[in-house]
Design a protein around this motif. Structure first.
Motif, mmCIF file in Angstrom:
data_model
loop_
_atom_site.group_PDB
_atom_site.id
_atom_site.type_symbol
_atom_site.label_atom_id
_atom_site.label_comp_id
_atom_site.label_asym_id
_atom_site.label_seq_id
_atom_site.Cartn_x
_atom_site.Cartn_y
_atom_site.Cartn_z
ATOM 1 N N SER A 188 -6.224 7.328 6.514
ATOM 2 C CA SER A 188 -6.913 6.391 5.638
ATOM 3 C C SER A 188 -6.000 5.242 5.232
ATOM 4 N N SER A 233 -5.560 2.852 8.111
ATOM 5 C CA SER A 233 -6.748 1.996 8.275
ATOM 6 C C SER A 233 -6.748 0.855 7.256
ATOM 7 N N ARG A 234 -6.429 1.169 6.000
ATOM 8 C CA ARG A 234 -6.346 0.131 4.962
ATOM 9 C C ARG A 234 -5.300 -0.907 5.313
ATOM 10 N N GLU A 238 -6.394 -3.293 8.179
ATOM 11 C CA GLU A 238 -7.323 -4.334 7.748
ATOM 12 C C GLU A 238 -6.633 -5.379 6.880
ATOM 13 N N GLN A 239 -5.770 -4.926 5.973
ATOM 14 C CA GLN A 239 -5.140 -5.852 5.030
ATOM 15 C C GLN A 239 -4.067 -6.711 5.691
ATOM 16 N N ILE A 299 0.874 -1.167 0.000
ATOM 17 C CA ILE A 299 0.000 0.000 0.000
ATOM 18 C C ILE A 299 0.911 1.216 0.000
#
Length: 287
Positions: free
Chosen positions: A60, A63-64, A67-68, A48
């Motif tokens: 943001s 947060s991604r 989760e990933q 990412i």
């Protein structure tokens, strides 16, 4: 070995902040982010990536990543840009941060604790790499807004962070800085910083354990900067960690099969010759 397993999930978050709204543009962090992201992708990481991220964008991306990487075996965070320490705590600075009030330190920056909280739990391995120890004009702006009684709480560079792992301890945490805590790192004269250049060269070398790789990075950067910058890391790992792809083990030689009379049975296929083990394996056995 687990971290280098072919089916292990490996996730990375890479951020490089160069174009600051309220400070002079940094020449290297965006390039550094692209370099490290490419290096990790080539090593099999899901990456990412974000460049010139404001406060909302950075939250943001975190947060991604949270989760990933939640079920990942190995998770890496790399950040290049401005950072600072206040009262022994470290803050990373989005490109839109304006630190003209002490309150903005809490509302317009990212704490390293936010990165640590985004890493997956034990038995996963988490790695945080920060190239954020540059000379920082935003720190001087913040210092001017602080009461005189608190102005001394703002330190140079980043404060040391103790790597503490939870759980049973088979995973763990490693934290690496571009230079020693409290010191200043350099952008260098090239497109990438000396630290990121060395990381790209050594961090994902096949068969090289991460702490050995960081030792090589420290030696190269120290030499490149003539001793003015010495990278630092602190680790609490329950196993060896390899960011590079696994090294294929040499095929063992086949033993000849003896017949009833004791002579070796003839074969039309010659036995393969065992190759020399890689140098890292020899060194590991020696130690």
């Amino acid at each position: 070995a687990e971290a280098a397993a072919p089916n292990a999930k490996r996730v990375a978050l890479v951020i490089g902040n160069s174009n600051y709204v309220h400070a002079v543009t940094l020449p290297n962090p965006a390039n550094d982010a692209h370099l490290i992201a490419s290096t990790l992708r080539n090593a099999g990481f899901e990456v990412i990536e974000g460049v010139d991220q404001d406060n909302q964008d950075m939250h943001s991306l975190i947060s991604r990543f949270t989760e990933q990487s939640y079920d990942a075996d190995l998770a890496v965070i790399f950040y290049a840009g401005h950072g600072m320490q206040v009262d022994g705590k470290n803050y990373l600075i989005p490109v839109d941060a304006e630190l003209t009030s002490p309150a903005y330190l809490k509302t317009r920056t990212i704490q390293i604790d936010d990165f640590m909280a985004a890493l997956p739990p034990d038995p996963a391995v988490g790695v945080i790499i920060l190239d954020a120890c540059r000379d920082n004009p935003l720190a001087r702006t913040l210092a001017a807004s602080l009461p005189k009684s608190r102005s001394t709480s703002l330190g140079t560079g980043l404060a040391p962070v103790e790597a503490i792992s939870d759980g049973v301890g088979t995973g763990g945490l490693l934290i690496a800085y571009a230079t020693d805590p409290g010191a200043i790192a350099f952008d260098g004269n090239g497109a990438d910083s000396p630290y990121s250049t060395a990381l790209a060269r050594h961090l994902t070398e096949p068969g090289v354990e991460i702490q050995s790789a960081l030792t090589r990075v420290r030696g190269e950067v120290t030499e490149t900067t003539q001793g003015r910058q010495r990278p630092w890391h602190n680790a609490s790992l329950g196993r060896e960690v390899f960011l590079g792809k696994p090294v294929a083990k040499p095929t063992p030689a086949t033993e000849p099969v003896a017949d009833a009379s004791g002579a070796a049975a003839a074969t039309s296929v010659p036995a393969p010759v065992a190759s020399e083990p890689p140098s890292w394996e020899v060194e590991q056995r020696l130690w």
